[in-house]
Scaffold this active site. Structure first.
Site, PDB file in Angstrom:
ATOM      1  N   GLY A   1      -1.606  -3.170  -2.513  1.00 49.13           N
ATOM      2  CA  GLY A   1      -1.556  -3.266  -1.060  1.00 49.13           C
ATOM      3  C   GLY A   1      -2.448  -2.241  -0.391  1.00 49.13           C
ATOM      4  N   THR A   2      -2.371  -2.229   0.914  1.00 51.96           N
ATOM      5  CA  THR A   2      -3.180  -1.323   1.712  1.00 51.96           C
ATOM      6  C   THR A   2      -2.279  -0.243   2.298  1.00 51.96           C
ATOM      7  OG1 THR A   2      -4.456  -3.258   2.292  1.00 51.96           O
ATOM      8  CG2 THR A   2      -4.919  -1.268   3.524  1.00 51.96           C
ATOM      9  N   VAL A   3      -2.803   0.969   2.353  1.00 50.44           N
ATOM     10  CA  VAL A   3      -1.998   2.077   2.844  1.00 50.44           C
ATOM     11  C   VAL A   3      -2.487   2.501   4.230  1.00 50.44           C
ATOM     12  CG1 VAL A   3      -1.107   4.374   2.320  1.00 50.44           C
ATOM     13  CG2 VAL A   3      -1.726   2.822   0.465  1.00 50.44           C
TER      14      VAL A   3
ATOM     15  N   LYS B   1       2.660   1.762   2.979  1.00 54.68           N
ATOM     16  CA  LYS B   1       1.946   0.821   2.133  1.00 54.68           C
ATOM     17  C   LYS B   1       2.444  -0.589   2.406  1.00 54.68           C
ATOM     18  CE  LYS B   1       0.445  -0.156  -2.483  1.00 54.68           C
ATOM     19  NZ  LYS B   1       0.226   0.362  -3.806  1.00 54.68           N
TER      20      LYS B   1
ATOM     21  N   GLY C   1      -6.110   4.001   2.633  1.00 51.55           N
ATOM     22  CA  GLY C   1      -6.343   3.725   1.223  1.00 51.55           C
ATOM     23  C   GLY C   1      -6.041   2.285   0.885  1.00 51.55           C
TER      24      GLY C   1
ATOM     25  N   GLY D   1      -4.855  -0.024  -2.547  1.00 49.20           N
ATOM     26  CA  GLY D   1      -4.488  -0.051  -3.949  1.00 49.20           C
ATOM     27  C   GLY D   1      -4.454  -1.479  -4.419  1.00 49.20           C
TER      28      GLY D   1
ATOM     29  N   ASP E   1      -1.470   2.729 -14.152  1.00 52.68           N
ATOM     30  CA  ASP E   1      -2.646   2.790 -13.296  1.00 52.68           C
ATOM     31  C   ASP E   1      -2.906   4.225 -12.864  1.00 52.68           C
ATOM     32  OD1 ASP E   1      -4.869   1.744 -12.098  1.00 52.68           O
ATOM     33  OD2 ASP E   1      -3.837   1.120 -10.275  1.00 52.68           O
TER      34      ASP E   1
END
Ligand SMILES: *[C@@H]1O[C@H](CO)[C@@H](O)[C@H](O)[C@H]1NC(C)=O
Ligand SMILES: *[C@@H]1O[C@H](CO)[C@@H](O)[C@H](O)[C@H]1NC(C)=O
Ligand SMILES: *[C@@H]1O[C@H](CO)[C@@H](O)[C@H](O)[C@H]1NC(C)=O
Ligand SMILES: *[C@@H]1O[C@H](CO)[C@@H](O)[C@H](O)[C@H]1NC(C)=O
Ligand SMILES: *[C@@H]1O[C@H](CO)[C@@H](O)[C@H](O)[C@H]1NC(C)=O
Ligand SMILES: *[C@@H]1O[C@H](CO)[C@@H](O)[C@H](O)[C@H]1NC(C)=O
Ligand SMILES: *[C@@H]1O[C@H](CO)[C@@H](O)[C@H](O)[C@H]1NC(C)=O
Ligand SMILES: *[C@@H]1O[C@H](CO)[C@@H](O)[C@H](O)[C@H]1NC(C)=O
Length: 800
Positions: A527-529, A543, A522, A524, A635
């Site tokens: 950041g990236t998960v 994350k 994922g 966001g 969010d």
């Protein structure tokens, strides 16, 4: 105990040989030419202190050969290491034990003489003794009489001795801190720097009895016993936290100026801190040079920060301090040219013109303005007396910042100077550590200011030329901090993020867990998960934050907020990593992915959708209303609602969350837009006050998505005759409603067609009604989250 005192002679060298020296240890054979105590606890020999540089030393015997991290307890020649060639320690026929450098120069000797046969013995207490052969009582010389920075159990510390810290964690030469018995019989710690010197323990303003010390026992002796009790003839005692057990122990004056008691079990490698003399390490003098002050962050350790308007002199040596970036001379230090910047909770010790009681702030300021040399003043309420004190300062040294200090420094700055306190703290807090082990020597001259005739300058320590070594004072210190359980909560009242129960991971652990961040699950805003597998076989979502430049302290502050949140519909956080530039969060892994994934794959029937709507609402109600702090998510969207194996939602991603103190809503703190297009309430667009109702709006949009199966992100394509245009999901539903009178027929119009007609009309009507209320333009028309929970719960078990 008694057995320890039994003396074993390991090396007996009798003066019966023909040579001028009876025995010697050679630096070239430093690995074999060692003396080991009978039980093997201690080793004496040549210890490498640098490139081709050796000191004769005693250390705790180690299992492995690498001496680099051995615990050295004594050194003969700490300030004058010898060459790695031809240097030797020799016991001469005259009875003198001499250390010669490169075969020529005597750099150290015991200055003993004797015509009798002598022997050099290392006891199991760590004492190296030169004595007459087989004469136990007759000690000619012993290392216990000449401590360096460490005291061992049963080693007497007397009036003739002092402990001197080392320069840094990996430099053994003499540093600036000293422990000694003062003339008034009190045991004291002194910072004896190249320019100034000052006592910092016990607190210099305390008289002996206020410091619980007695100055009328002149025996001046102190000792650490094997059970862990350090006591001194001035009534100072330090009972270690593990008092009562026989352990390996030592008391060391560390290079950061604090005396710490260390202990460890026999055979173990790691020392634990079991006590320390100075309870407020921030207040140790000399750590941060002039015009800078120390701050403590529990996790990142101690840092030195320049005053606003000042710049660091040497990035590799905090002790040199900072210099002003502006110029103020006597003729332009007037009121019209200067201003005073307040630095709350900051204190600088010493260099006061006066201690003036019962002064108003204005009087204090006027006093400072009139003084040419006054560069700042401290103004604070002295609680016992209930009056304010004024301390105008001629120098700013020994600074620290602590929330417990209830006073402020008012710093004199040019009126024009625009300096932000914060920028300075953040940017120049870090120290560039020089890996270069070579000793860099800087000549620094100290020019004394011309003394103003009318003013007696108290506490002005003049000194001549000094030599300062460039140091990395803090590296080992941090290391100690990180590894010592005893420092989890320091006495300033800071609580480590560790107290929230998070596990701290190293970057390499997480890199390994994610197979070099190979499986992205994922993305966001923050950041990236990635999916990862921890070494204990737990599957996690990791994350990796993009905004890696975020200060570690700020990061940890946010973590500690998350750590206090706990709700079944909130994603569980397990750990984090803050290492260098890397900032990572470790979460529980949700096998079923996000609400987006589940909606698009048609995995959710109406029962599940209702459950998810309710769970999400409960979580938001918890965040908005039940938490100690009022937390907005900002969010809310299907990507941030994860689904567990029971189809319970778990709200994730606090990357954009903003903490807001109740009753103290400062809207200006939302300087930039947050959230995701399609889910953001109109307040963002029209720049209206941001409240928890922005989350309610986003939640309403998510409900509409669940009902209609359409994406709010892409909007809806409307064909109107020949023209097509994109309409937001909210507008689309609102328009449908405008043309209909009944909720029931609205539901039929908008419901997700992929689920067929097999739906529970009551539940769907409720969902739709709630959703429409939540997306009201006017924020006050929207319900709050607990009202939403109530509305949904009323129909939770209904079925038509
Ligand atoms: C000391 O050094 C050795 C070898 O480099 C290493 O294996 C060991 O873990 C180190 N010990 C400590 C306490 O740092
Ligand atoms: C050692 O030297 C001192 C003077 O340097 C002298 O007084 C003393 O007698 C000497 N002792 C022996 C045992 O030679
Ligand atoms: C020792 O010092 C204390 C104060 O520290 C004083 O009250 C006491 O009278 C002194 N005792 C003696 C025997 O001098
Ligand atoms: C430590 O030693 C001092 C002096 O011998 C003694 O007064 C004190 O009671 C001892 N403390 C403990 C905890 O044994
Ligand atoms: C002074 O201190 C020493 C060592 O702690 C102790 O043995 C001695 O009894 C003390 N003397 C007095 C007069 O208290
Ligand atoms: C103050 O005076 C000095 C020299 O006298 C000058 O260099 C400096 O720029 C002046 N500062 C201000 C703020 O006017
Ligand atoms: C402080 O000064 C004011 C007048 O300046 C006086 O009235 C007051 O009594 C003083 N307070 C103390 C505690 O000295
Ligand atoms: C921090 O230190 C560096 C190097 O001395 C300097 O260039 C920079 O201007 C400083 N930043 C601040 C905010 O003082």
């Amino acid at each position: 105990m008694a057995s320890l005192l039994i003396i074993f002679a390991i090396l007996i060298f009798l003066l019966h040989f023909q040579h001028s020296s009876s025995f010697s240890l050679s630096v070239e054979k430093h690995e074999e030419d060692i003396i080991i105590s009978p039980k093997g606890t201690f080793t004496a020999g040549f210890y490498p202190v640098g490139e081709n540089a050796y000191s004769f030393a005693i250390w705790f015997t180690q299992k492995h050969k690498n001496l680099a991290n051995a615990t050295v307890v004594w050194m003969a020649n700490r300030d004058q290491p010898v060459n790695g060639k031809c240097s030797r320690l020799s016991l001469l026929k005259t009875g003198n034990l001499v250390l010669t450098d490169a075969g020529h120069f005597d750099v150290w000797s015991t200055n003993t003489n004797s015509s009798k046969p002598l022997e050099l013995i290392l006891y199991d207490t760590g004492n190296l003794v030169l004595r007459e052969h087989n004469k136990i009582g007759f000690v000619l010389w012993q290392s216990f009489d000449f401590p360096t920075d460490t005291l061992l159990p049963d080693q007497s510390f007397t009036r003739h001795m002092k402990l001197v810290s080392s320069k840094s964690g990996n430099k053994y030469s003499s540093g600036f801190y000293k422990l000694f018995f003062d003339n008034d019989n009190l045991l004291r710690l002194l910072y004896d720097g190249p320019q100034v010197s000052s006592i910092y323990w016990p607190s210099p303003w305390l008289v002996s009895w206020d410091a619980s010390r007695s100055s009328n026992n002149s025996s001046r002796v102190a000792k650490l016993d094997v059970l862990g009790n350090f006591s001194s003839s001035d009534d100072f005692t330090l009972k270690t936290s593990d008092y009562g057990t026989v352990l390996q122990r030592r008391l060391t004056l560390d290079f950061d100026g604090n005396v710490r008691a260390y202990s460890r079990k026999h055979g173990q490698e790691k020392w634990l801190i079991s006590g320390q003399f100075h309870q407020q390490p921030l207040k140790i003098h000399g750590i941060c040079g002039p015009n800078s002050y120390s701050i403590n962050n529990p996790k990142t350790g101690r840092k030195c920060v320049c005053l606003p308007g000042y710049n660091r002199i040497n990035n590799q040596d905090w002790s040199q301090g900072c210099k002003p970036s502006f110029q103020l001379s006597c003729n332009n230090k007037t009121e019209s040219k200067t201003r005073f910047q307040r630095l709350p909770h900051v204190d600088f010790y010493g260099y006061d013109y006066l201690h003036q009681a019962n002064f108003t702030y204005k009087q204090c300021k006027q006093f400072c303005l009139r003084m040419c040399e006054c560069i700042a003043f401290q103004y604070r309420l002295v609680n016992d007396e209930g009056v304010f004190y004024c301390y105008p300062k001629s120098q700013l040294r020994n600074g620290f910042s602590s929330p417990n200090f209830q006073g402020s420094i008012y710093l004199r700055l040019p009126k024009r100077e625009h300096v932000s306190v914060h920028a300075n703290v953040i940017k120049n807090g870090s120290l560039v550590c020089s890996r270069n082990d070579g000793v860099e020597q800087l000549k620094k001259s100290y020019v004394e200011d011309k003394e103003n005739g009318s003013v007696k300058i108290i506490l002005w320590f003049a000194s001549g030329l000094g030599v300062i070594e460039a140091l990395c004072f803090f590296m080992i210190w941090f290391f100690l901090f990180k590894n010592s359980e005893h420092f989890v909560i320091d006495n300033q009242g800071y609580v480590l993020a560790g107290a929230t129960g998070f596990q701290k991971f190293t970057y390499s652990e997480l890199k390994q867990a994610t197979k070099c961040f190979s499986q992205e699950i994922g993305k966001g805003a923050g950041g990236t998960v990635y999916k990862g597998l921890l070494s204990d076989n737990r599957v996690v979502a990791i994350k990796r934050l993009h905004e890696a430049n975020k200060e570690e302290s700020e990061f940890l502050a946010e973590l500690s907020v998350i750590g206090r949140l706990n709700h079944m519909n909130l994603i569980g956080m397990w750990g984090y990593c803050a290492e260098g530039k890397h900032r990572l969060l470790v979460f529980e892994y949700m096998e079923k992915g996000s609400l987006t994934d589940n909606l698009s794959s048609n995995a959710l029937n109406w029962g599940k959708r209702y459950k998810i709507a309710l769970g999400t609402a409960k979580c938001l109600a918890y965040l908005h209303e039940e938490c100690l702090e009022w937390i907005l998510h900002c969010d809310i969207k299907p990507q941030n609602i994860l689904i567990d194996s029971n189809y319970q939602p778990k709200v994730a991603d606090f990357g954009l969350s903003k903490l807001v103190q109740r009753n103290n809503f400062d809207n200006s703190s939302f300087s930039r837009m947050r959230g995701t297009r399609g889910y953001m309430g109109p307040e963002w667009i029209f720049n209206l006050p941001i409240t928890s109702k922005v989350d309610v709006y986003s939640y309403g949009v998510v409900l509409l998505e669940m009902i209609t199966g359409k994406s709010a992100m892409t909007g809806i394509l409307i064909t109107d005759g020949e023209k097509t245009h994109n309409e937001s999901l909210v507008t689309w539903v609102r328009e449908k409603r405008r043309n209909l009178s009944e909720m029931k027929s609205l539901v039929e119009q908008i419901v997700d067609p992929t689920l067929g007609s097999n739906y529970d009309m009551v539940k769907l009507e409720t969902l739709t009604m709630v959703a429409l209320k939540c997306v009201e333009e006017e924020k006050d028309m929207r319900p709050n989250m607990s009202e939403v929970v109530e509305m949904l719960q009323t129909h939770e078990h209904d079925s038509s």
